[in-house]
Structures are given as C-alpha cells and as structure tokens.
Motif scaffolding. Structure first.
Motif, short mmCIF file in Angstrom:
data_model
loop_
_atom_site.label_atom_id
_atom_site.label_comp_id
_atom_site.label_asym_id
_atom_site.label_seq_id
_atom_site.Cartn_x
_atom_site.Cartn_y
_atom_site.Cartn_z
N CYS A 39 0.39 3.57 5.12
CA CYS A 39 -0.57 3.97 3.91
C CYS A 39 -1.41 5.11 4.94
N LYS A 66 -7.89 3.13 -1.13
CA LYS A 66 -7.30 2.35 -1.74
C LYS A 66 -8.05 0.91 -2.03
N LEU A 102 0.75 -1.10 -0.15
CA LEU A 102 -0.09 0.04 -0.05
C LEU A 102 0.92 1.25 -0.10
N ASN A 103 2.13 1.09 -0.41
CA ASN A 103 2.97 2.33 -0.53
C ASN A 103 3.24 2.63 -1.71
#
Length: 362
Positions: A157, A163, A124-125
């Motif tokens: 994140c 997302k 999630l980066n």
C-alpha cells in the motif's frame, strides 16, 4: 497436542461451576474442529473425536443448537480407546460470532463461540473495502466480544495513512493495527492482546493474509499459505474452522474467508454510533432525516461532519437486518410447526401399533 491443561484452553470458574450441575461422570472439553457430523475436542488428555448424542440431536431445532468451534461441551470420555466420545451437553456461550447461512435460507450460522476478541482482518491492497468492513464491525459488536481491526499487507500500500483515516471515521472506539508479513510490522502490538485464558477469532475475506498472520503468532506453520495472485489478491486457503492453542498462552480460532456476510443478528447502531448520537439530537424521535425541521443528521451532512454515503449504508444495513430477522423468525415458526406435526404423527402411529397388545391385555 497432549496433556494440555484446561486453563490453557480458556476454562474459567463459570464453566466449571456450570459443568458441575450435570452428571458427575461427564468430562469437560472444548471443540477444536467441526466437520459435518463429527468433531475434534480438546480434553485434559489431549484431542478426541466426538459425536453428538441422540438426545442432543433430537432436541435440536437448528444448527444453532449443535456444537461449534470454541464451545465448551460435556463428554462421556476423554480418549478414543473404546470408540468416539459422545457429546451430551453444550455449556452456555458467553459470546459468539454469527452470520446468515449461504443461499436462500435465513438460518443463523455460528462461526465461533466463547471468544474475547474478534480480529477483523482486511488487506491494504485491492481487498480494501469500507462497506464490507462496516458489515463485519456490526456483526462483531453483536457477538459480545471486542472487535480489533487488523490491516494486513501494508507493504503493498502506498497511501496507508489515508486508508487508516478512512477506517478511523467508521470504526469508532475500535483499535486498529497495521501489519506486514514481510517485515513483521505490527506483530508486537498484536501479541499484547494474546495471553493465557484469552480466545481470539480471526475473520475476514478470503486471501487477506489470516493464515500467514496466524502462523507468525504460532511461531510455526499450522496453516497453508498461498502467494499473491496476478490481480494482487491472496488466494483462499482456510476451508474450515479450527481452534489452536498458542504455546506461550492464548487460543486462536481461524475461520474460512467470507466475501458475503449476511446479517441476521448485528449491532448496527453501535457500529454506526456517530449516526445514533445525532439521531438523539433530532427534534422528532421518528425523524427520517429528509424534510423534518431541526434534523441533526441532515445538519451534520450539510456541515461536512457526516458522509451522506455512510448514512445511506446505515439505512441499507438496518433494512437488511430487519428483513432477514423477520424471514428467520417466520422460517423458525414454520420449522417448529412442522416438527410438532411430525411428532404427533409418530405418537399416533406408535399408539396404533400398541392397540392389539392393549386389546389382548383386556
């Protein structure tokens, strides 16, 4: 690993029944590591080094016909006391994850076989990439295994919900698990999929945290891990495919990180099932979704129910899959033709060498 029961490796009645068709002196084993021309195979007595038989190698037309990690194979021995074991047969694969080989060739490369779940790992980066995820999903559905999306590094994140929502829109019917190695979020949910007899393949780009995740599941460090680099991306650690048996039950197959995933065999329609359903509602079966009347796809875009960029990605993947498949078939046809010519030439030379002997016998 010693004296591991084949049941822990995922054997079932189907494999045992198929193995019984062949020579009764063969032993059943499962490929755990694949190198260039040698393999490690788990058997009832532990792990052995093995090579393919000359017959198996001679009858192979491509890398598809050679053993891969996860394959069930038949060996002539289950220890290396008298040298390397010989792999004589590969049992039918119930599922396999594949991709196009790197470079300009159009061969299909099997990454792992006989898997039940494909864990598609994405961080999630800065690694977060919907377009790449769609490619992984298309290939995962084609594998005949069930894809599960594992989102890693949630502690890096700040907009997790946003997302996850983006992924839910494109990962229709697929479970999504959010994890963090810092506080072990999501690990209990992951363990629900892992049990005796189940094989899980981990795939994803380099540095997404697969190695850390696997170490956590195994409860020990079986894979090296590296820290986050300055650009907020993990460093590549896995260099080859390897199968691990979890003490509490279940099998894990780790794979090298892949930033490029060429499509030859993929279930693009299932991956984009929302578009496929809309296409069925179009007035014309060959609708191009451009100027035709009563086009359900175009109406969905106008109503805000379909992202036009997703439609464009769908078209591109369909074109890429068709192009690579065509190239692959042409390449395979050329390979078989060359093989037959070579075989006829060898037979011709062999017959010439026998002529003096035949003349003498007369």
């Amino acid at each position: 690993m010693n004296n591991k029961n084949l049941l822990e490796l995922g054997v079932n009645e189907g494999y045992v029944k198929e193995a019984s068709i062949y020579n009764e002196n063969f032993y059943l084993g499962r490929v755990s590591v694949q190198y260039k021309d040698i393999y490690k195979v788990f058997t009832e007595e532990g792990e052995v080094l093995a090579r393919v038989s000359g017959k198996l190698s001679y009858s192979s037309n491509s890398t598809f016909d050679y053993p891969v990690v996860g394959d069930w194979v038949l060996l002539d021995r289950i220890n290396n006391k008298n040298g390397d074991a010989i792999i004589h047969n590969i049992l039918n694969r119930k599922s396999y994850f594949s991709r196009k080989v790197a470079g300009t060739r159009y061969d299909k490369q099997i990454v792992a076989s006989n898997i039940d779940f494909v864990f598609i790992c994405m961080s999630l980066n800065n690694d977060f990439n919907i377009k790449r995820l769609e490619r992984y999903i298309a290939v995962a559905w084609d594998s005949m295994a069930t894809p599960i999306i594992i989102l890693t590094k949630s502690d890096l994140c700040e907009d997790i919900n946003d997302k996850v929502k983006q992924i839910e829109e494109i990962a229709i019917g697929i479970d999504i698990v959010v994890t963090s190695s810092i506080n072990e979020d999501g690990y209990d949910e992951i363990r629900k999929y892992i049990k005796t007899g189940v094989t899980i393949a981990f795939i994803g780009s380099s540095g997404v945290g697969k190695s850390t995740l696997i170490n956590k599941i195994m409860n020990k460090e079986v894979l090296k891990t590296n820290s986050i680099s300055e650009n907020d991306k993990g460093r590549h650690t896995t260099t080859h495919r390897e199968l691990f048996v979890i003490e509490s039950g279940g099998v894990i197959i780790d794979t090298p990180g892949m930033r490029e995933l060429g499509l030859i065999s993929a279930d693009v329609d299932k991956s984009f099932s929302n578009i496929e359903e809309l296409e069925k509602q179009c007035k014309f079966s060959d609708c191009t979704h451009k100027n035709e009347p009563k086009c359900a796809v175009r109406e969905a875009i106008e109503n805000g129910n379909l992202d036009p960029e997703r439609l464009e990605r769908y078209r591109k993947l369909k074109k890429e899959e068709a192009y690579n498949l065509l190239k692959s078939k042409r390449q395979e046809k050329h390979r078989i033709k060359s093989y037959m010519k070579s075989k006829k030439k060898n037979e011709y030379i062999f017959n010439l060498e026998l002529l003096p002997q035949l003349f003498f016998l007369q």
